[in-house]
Design a protein around this motif. Structure first.
Motif, PDB file in Angstrom:
ATOM      1  N   CYS A 159       2.507  -3.514   8.451  1.00 12.63           N
ATOM      2  CA  CYS A 159       2.064  -2.178   8.031  1.00 12.63           C
ATOM      3  C   CYS A 159       0.796  -1.766   8.782  1.00 12.63           C
ATOM      4  O   CYS A 159      -0.149  -2.541   8.901  1.00 12.63           O
ATOM      5  CB  CYS A 159       1.809  -2.164   6.524  1.00 12.63           C
ATOM      6  SG  CYS A 159       1.120  -0.605   5.940  1.00 12.63           S
ATOM      7  N   CYS A 161       0.847  -1.191   0.000  1.00  7.81           N
ATOM      8  CA  CYS A 161       0.000   0.000   0.000  1.00  7.81           C
ATOM      9  C   CYS A 161       0.885   1.244   0.000  1.00  7.81           C
ATOM     10  O   CYS A 161       2.110   1.148   0.067  1.00  7.81           O
ATOM     11  CB  CYS A 161      -0.957  -0.018   1.192  1.00  7.81           C
ATOM     12  SG  CYS A 161      -0.205   0.502   2.756  1.00  7.81           S
ATOM     13  N   ASN A 210       1.332   3.412   2.298  1.00  2.76           N
ATOM     14  CA  ASN A 210       2.071   3.512   3.561  1.00  2.76           C
ATOM     15  C   ASN A 210       3.317   2.617   3.533  1.00  2.76           C
ATOM     16  O   ASN A 210       4.368   2.978   4.064  1.00  2.76           O
ATOM     17  CB  ASN A 210       1.137   3.142   4.715  1.00  2.76           C
ATOM     18  CG  ASN A 210       1.612   3.702   6.042  1.00  2.76           C
ATOM     19  OD1 ASN A 210       2.649   4.361   6.116  1.00  2.76           O
ATOM     20  ND2 ASN A 210       0.863   3.434   7.099  1.00  2.76           N
ATOM     21  N   CYS A 211       3.209   1.443   2.907  1.00  6.72           N
ATOM     22  CA  CYS A 211       4.367   0.548   2.752  1.00  6.72           C
ATOM     23  C   CYS A 211       5.466   1.228   1.916  1.00  6.72           C
ATOM     24  O   CYS A 211       6.653   1.052   2.174  1.00  6.72           O
ATOM     25  CB  CYS A 211       3.990  -0.734   2.014  1.00  6.72           C
ATOM     26  SG  CYS A 211       2.906  -1.871   2.864  1.00  6.72           S
ATOM     27  N   CYS A 255      -2.131  -1.753   5.939  1.00  9.65           N
ATOM     28  CA  CYS A 255      -2.595  -2.862   5.081  1.00  9.65           C
ATOM     29  C   CYS A 255      -2.332  -4.260   5.632  1.00  9.65           C
ATOM     30  O   CYS A 255      -2.664  -5.240   4.974  1.00  9.65           O
ATOM     31  CB  CYS A 255      -2.000  -2.735   3.678  1.00  9.65           C
ATOM     32  SG  CYS A 255      -0.253  -3.137   3.557  1.00  9.65           S
TER      33      CYS A 255
HETATM   34 ZN   LIG Z   1       0.938  -1.163   3.711  1.00 10.31          ZN
END
Ligand SMILES: [Zn+2]
Length: 349
Positions: free
Chosen positions: A249, A175, A177-178, A252
């Motif tokens: 994460c 995602c 954020n990753c 996700c």
């Molecule tokens: Zn993520």
């Protein structure tokens, strides 16, 4: 007779797409059954919306917090001069043009700043979210919401002659954020760096191609790589980012807490990048009577008041304050949030 002729001709509308084998009639039927949420009606949003509406998706919701200005016309392809003259909110101007392009698509326009509550309301039974924003605050919010509801979303960004895009598939790809801090993302569109329309068009072409694959049941054809390019320097790069998926994460993984969905109900102030403009968003959404607001400002005799059905513009000294029905105010002519806040409190309480 004439009506019948029109009807037959209209049945031809998608014939060139249906003849394209990977889509076919079946793919077209799936497209016409799908619902897409487009966040932003600037350069990316207008390009995305036009292509998807022409291609015959069933429903589109387009949302934007701003109104049309002259500097938009160079690249925001749905707008015309009159929209800038009348300062029509982008979502409304876009919807009008989109309906004229394809009256069979259900088009919904929303003039609002998208934060947690708004996005939760908008998301409904959306099949796909298209990112046409210009900031990572909103993208991280979209990312968490998409993960929570398991809805794919397609990231797009551009600045100068540079563009970037990636298709996020919850439960499959990493995602946003990753990817933060792992992959150079960039792509924030700050007006000060300038932008050429071809960078936008490259991004929207790739975003909407991915959208058509997804919505027509051709997921196997998805690119699956992060694409970035510079149309002026002739550089095209695609990066496999599968390895960036983080097992823990916060957005996700199985232990996700969706950190970007924790909303605060405070008045929020944003400096709009490169625009010499501050947005002030009230703690609670309102339903302002614009006519009354305009009359009250008129009586002050401290500046020029202009009104259209969606906003009131008030020019006083070196500043222009634009207030929308939902209570948001754009203060033009300053980057100083304290100054902007004091102007807003002075004129709007
Ligand atoms: Zn993520």
């Amino acid at each position: 007779m004439i009506d019948q002729l029109h009807h037959t001709e209209q049945a031809d509308r998608y014939s060139r797409q249906e003849r394209y084998a990977p889509l076919g009639r079946e793919g077209q039927a799936k497209l016409s059954d799908s619902k897409v949420l487009i966040i932003g009606a600037g350069a990316l949003g207008t390009g995305i919306a036009e292509t998807l509406v022409r291609s015959g998706v069933g429903q589109i919701t387009i949302v934007d917090r701003d109104y049309v200005e002259w500097s938009n016309l160079q690249r925001q392809q749905l707008y015309v001069e009159q929209d800038a003259i009348e300062r029509i909110p982008k979502a409304m101007a876009a919807a009008k043009r989109l309906s004229a392009i394809n009256s069979t698509v259900q088009i919904e326009a929303k003039v609002m700043d998208v934060r947690v509550d708004e996005l939760e309301e908008l998301i409904g039974n959306t099949d796909l979210i298209m990112d046409a924003t210009d900031n990572f605050d909103t993208r991280l919010l979209i990312n968490d919401m998409a993960q929570k509801h398991q809805i794919p979303w397609i990231y797009g960004g551009c600045v100068g002659s540079y563009g970037i895009t990636y298709t996020f598939l919850p439960g499959d790809t990493p995602c946003l954020n990753c990817l933060l801090g792992e992959v150079p993302l960039g792509g924030d569109t700050c007006d000060t760096s300038g932008i050429i329309p071809q960078a936008v068009q490259m991004v929207t072409a790739n975003q909407t191609a991915e959208a058509m694959k997804l919505l027509s049941g051709n997921s196997a054809a998805l690119r699956r790589k992060l694409l970035s390019f510079d149309v002026w320097r002739n550089e095209y790069i695609s990066i496999n980012v599968d390895g960036a998926k983080k097992q823990d994460c916060a957005s996700c993984s199985p232990v996700a807490t969706y950190p970007f969905l924790s909303s605060s109900n405070l008045e929020k102030t944003d400096v709009l990048c490169g625009r010499d403009t501050v947005q002030i968003r009230p703690a609670r959404r309102q339903q302002l009577d614009l006519q009354l607001t305009a009359e009250r400002l008129q009586r002050l005799e401290e500046g020029k008041v202009e009104i259209n059905p969606f906003l009131v513009s008030f020019t006083t000294g070196d500043h222009r304050l634009v207030i929308f029905q939902d209570g948001r105010v754009l203060v033009h002519g300053t980057n100083d949030t304290a100054e902007a806040r004091s102007l807003v409190h002075r004129y709007f309480g």
